[in-house]
Write a protein that holds these residues in place. Sequence first.
Motif, PDB file in Angstrom:
ATOM      1  N   GLY A 115       0.906  -1.374  -0.007  1.00 33.14           N
ATOM      2  CA  GLY A 115       0.259  -0.074   0.037  1.00 33.14           C
ATOM      3  C   GLY A 115       0.743   1.359   0.015  1.00 33.14           C
ATOM      4  N   MET A 116       2.204   1.209   0.211  1.00 28.30           N
ATOM      5  CA  MET A 116       2.963   2.255   0.093  1.00 28.30           C
ATOM      6  C   MET A 116       3.134   3.049  -1.040  1.00 28.30           C
ATOM      7  N   ARG A 117       3.567   4.288  -1.147  1.00 29.08           N
ATOM      8  CA  ARG A 117       4.128   4.914  -2.483  1.00 29.08           C
ATOM      9  C   ARG A 117       5.435   4.938  -2.363  1.00 29.08           C
ATOM     10  N   VAL A 118       5.905   4.560  -3.404  1.00 28.00           N
ATOM     11  CA  VAL A 118       7.401   4.200  -3.376  1.00 28.00           C
ATOM     12  C   VAL A 118       8.221   4.895  -4.548  1.00 28.00           C
ATOM     13  N   ILE A 119       9.323   5.330  -4.425  1.00 28.10           N
ATOM     14  CA  ILE A 119       9.992   5.863  -5.706  1.00 28.10           C
ATOM     15  C   ILE A 119      11.290   5.345  -6.066  1.00 28.10           C
ATOM     16  N   ASP A 120      11.515   4.472  -6.928  1.00 29.51           N
ATOM     17  CA  ASP A 120      12.837   3.954  -7.226  1.00 29.51           C
ATOM     18  C   ASP A 120      13.630   5.121  -8.131  1.00 29.51           C
ATOM     19  N   ALA A 121      14.233   5.877  -8.013  1.00 33.63           N
ATOM     20  CA  ALA A 121      14.499   7.339  -8.479  1.00 33.63           C
ATOM     21  C   ALA A 121      15.560   7.001  -9.789  1.00 33.63           C
ATOM     22  N   CYS A 122      16.409   5.878  -9.508  1.00 33.64           N
ATOM     23  CA  CYS A 122      17.447   5.517 -10.487  1.00 33.64           C
ATOM     24  C   CYS A 122      17.273   4.057 -10.957  1.00 33.64           C
ATOM     25  N   ALA A 123      15.998   3.802 -11.561  1.00 39.23           N
ATOM     26  CA  ALA A 123      15.346   2.482 -11.638  1.00 39.23           C
ATOM     27  C   ALA A 123      16.157   1.743 -12.907  1.00 39.23           C
ATOM     28  N   SER A 154       8.894   4.147 -11.235  1.00 38.87           N
ATOM     29  CA  SER A 154      10.196   3.600 -11.508  1.00 38.87           C
ATOM     30  C   SER A 154      10.742   4.628 -12.494  1.00 38.87           C
ATOM     31  N   MET A 155      11.725   5.622 -11.874  1.00 38.34           N
ATOM     32  CA  MET A 155      12.216   6.833 -12.825  1.00 38.34           C
ATOM     33  C   MET A 155      13.653   6.527 -13.207  1.00 38.34           C
ATOM     34  N   ASP A 156      13.863   7.078 -14.194  1.00 38.65           N
ATOM     35  CA  ASP A 156      15.217   7.241 -14.793  1.00 38.65           C
ATOM     36  C   ASP A 156      15.368   8.226 -16.042  1.00 38.65           C
ATOM     37  N   ILE A 157      16.713   8.778 -16.112  1.00 42.13           N
ATOM     38  CA  ILE A 157      16.857   9.744 -17.277  1.00 42.13           C
ATOM     39  C   ILE A 157      16.659   9.196 -18.395  1.00 42.13           C
ATOM     40  N   HIS A 158      16.792   7.660 -18.653  1.00 47.51           N
ATOM     41  CA  HIS A 158      16.983   7.134 -19.835  1.00 47.51           C
ATOM     42  C   HIS A 158      15.612   6.190 -19.852  1.00 47.51           C
ATOM     43  N   GLY A 159      14.818   6.584 -21.174  1.00 46.18           N
ATOM     44  CA  GLY A 159      13.565   6.143 -21.419  1.00 46.18           C
ATOM     45  C   GLY A 159      13.655   4.616 -22.086  1.00 46.18           C
ATOM     46  N   LYS A 193      15.646   2.382 -20.955  1.00 48.43           N
ATOM     47  CA  LYS A 193      15.825   1.439 -20.008  1.00 48.43           C
ATOM     48  C   LYS A 193      14.681   1.186 -19.381  1.00 48.43           C
ATOM     49  N   LEU A 194      13.771   2.002 -19.161  1.00 48.86           N
ATOM     50  CA  LEU A 194      12.625   1.876 -18.564  1.00 48.86           C
ATOM     51  C   LEU A 194      11.673   1.083 -19.244  1.00 48.86           C
ATOM     52  N   GLN A 195      11.627   0.994 -20.763  1.00 48.10           N
ATOM     53  CA  GLN A 195      10.789   0.034 -21.440  1.00 48.10           C
ATOM     54  C   GLN A 195      10.978  -1.318 -21.092  1.00 48.10           C
ATOM     55  N   ASN A 196      12.468  -1.628 -20.830  1.00 50.14           N
ATOM     56  CA  ASN A 196      12.902  -3.023 -20.448  1.00 50.14           C
ATOM     57  C   ASN A 196      12.095  -3.231 -19.023  1.00 50.14           C
ATOM     58  N   ALA A 197      11.913  -2.373 -17.987  1.00 50.58           N
ATOM     59  CA  ALA A 197      11.519  -2.376 -16.879  1.00 50.58           C
ATOM     60  C   ALA A 197       9.994  -2.823 -17.027  1.00 50.58           C
ATOM     61  N   LYS A 198       9.370  -2.426 -17.983  1.00 54.69           N
ATOM     62  CA  LYS A 198       7.862  -2.574 -18.519  1.00 54.69           C
ATOM     63  C   LYS A 198       7.681  -3.989 -18.785  1.00 54.69           C
ATOM     64  N   LEU A 199       8.700  -4.632 -19.775  1.00 52.13           N
ATOM     65  CA  LEU A 199       8.575  -5.913 -20.029  1.00 52.13           C
ATOM     66  C   LEU A 199       8.873  -6.996 -19.008  1.00 52.13           C
ATOM     67  N   PRO A 247       6.570   3.411 -14.929  1.00 53.55           N
ATOM     68  CA  PRO A 247       7.694   3.842 -15.493  1.00 53.55           C
ATOM     69  C   PRO A 247       7.426   5.362 -15.732  1.00 53.55           C
ATOM     70  N   ARG A 248       8.510   6.211 -15.180  1.00 53.06           N
ATOM     71  CA  ARG A 248       8.806   7.706 -15.546  1.00 53.06           C
ATOM     72  C   ARG A 248       9.781   8.224 -15.989  1.00 53.06           C
ATOM     73  N   VAL A 249       9.906   8.898 -17.006  1.00 53.88           N
ATOM     74  CA  VAL A 249      11.280   9.391 -17.485  1.00 53.88           C
ATOM     75  C   VAL A 249      11.467  10.938 -16.633  1.00 53.88           C
ATOM     76  N   ILE A 250      12.550  11.054 -16.192  1.00 52.35           N
ATOM     77  CA  ILE A 250      12.904  12.282 -15.487  1.00 52.35           C
ATOM     78  C   ILE A 250      13.576  13.119 -16.802  1.00 52.35           C
ATOM     79  N   GLU A 251      12.760  14.276 -16.851  1.00 52.07           N
ATOM     80  CA  GLU A 251      12.925  15.038 -18.146  1.00 52.07           C
ATOM     81  C   GLU A 251      13.697  16.418 -17.353  1.00 52.07           C
ATOM     82  N   GLY A 252      13.824  16.517 -16.073  1.00 52.86           N
ATOM     83  CA  GLY A 252      14.561  17.657 -15.532  1.00 52.86           C
ATOM     84  C   GLY A 252      14.209  17.846 -14.237  1.00 52.86           C
TER      85      GLY A 252
END
Length: 397
Positions: free
Chosen positions: A217-225, A246-251, A253-259, A271-276
């Motif tokens: 039930g927690m809200r968790v941020i993995d900021a360099c996923a 699941s956040m990262d500056i490289h989109g 990489k996050l596509q792999n996380a979704k699979l 997944p969420r891309v860090i745009e700045g």
Amino acid sequence: MKLFPNLVRAVVAALDEIFYQERYADKVIERILKSNPKWGARDRGFIAETVYEMVRWKRLIETLSPSKDLYHLFGTYWLVQGNQLPAWEEFKGIEPNKIKEAYAKVESRAVKQSIPDWLDELGASLLGDQWDEEIDTLNQQAEVVLRVNTLKISREQLIKRLKEDGIETYAPKGYKDALVLAKRQNVFRNPAFKEGLFEVQDASSQLVAAALEVEPGMRVIDACAGAGGKSLHLAALMENKGRILSMDIHGWKLQNAKLRARRNGISIIEPRVIEGNKTIKRLKESADRVLLDVPCTGLGVLKRNPDTKWKLTPTSVEEVQKIQQDILQSYAQMLKPGGLMVYATCSILPVENQVQVEKFLGSDKGKDFELVEDQKVLAQESGFDGFYIAKLRRKLA
């Protein structure tokens, strides 16, 4: 063991890409094996293991070899392993007795352990008496460790399931979701992997998500996923209840996380891309838990990524420390007061680890945080990868 020309050619081709075109060893090996699907398991194992070991011992092999010719380097490695060389034209000029004599004369630790001089000096200055044994341990071949996906199966059930497929494993003490393969083999083709029953993840790496003390039930941020390995572990610990950003500056990489999440039967990862900085500011004080598995030198995982030591420079070690501190300073604001944040690296260097935490806690943005505990995992002590894990709490106002 008999050598086959086509397999040695494949090893030499891989080394050319890694040594002279500066490509990553794992990607080169993966591509070469994919391009030759008719090779059997033994042939594939020979190529992968030989390439990794030659990358690991590159400096020592070059010191002993009569030339930098890649066949000479292979021949030298083969002799050092206690094998005999066939009378191939490519191996002309290699004299076994001379190599044996040269090996006996090597005194430099940096050459013996096959690392750059600057890295040997840095390791000795920061780790002192522990450096000798640590670099020796990091030069050993890594074991294959699985993390059981407890959303789908128990560890005992997976042990039994894999045994039925001829894969023997054992459960290491102190790692409740880990299984170690008794013998190295490709588990990615196993049906149990395709069903999402396990991931390949080193035992030390599995300590990171556990340190975050998540609950359903927690809200968790993995900021360099990155590719999401620790996000997957967090989701399992949360029983797939709650929300994980699941956040990262490289989109890509996050596509792999979704699979991977889909295969694991996980639905709470977003997944969420860090745009700045705006992406981070929008999430201010929104998370119960924040994981900062930051970029690092990777010196704790040399067992499985031996080419890292040839790509690092003194400058890159300094640059990564700036990135680490910037992440701490910027991303910590996403944690709610009273929440827990974990700062982790797969490095054994104090300048990337406890020094960074101390610097953060002494800064203006770190004044609201306190160190709960930290864990320095050396390969020589754990038998697995080297890691650092610091647990920080944000003080209540």
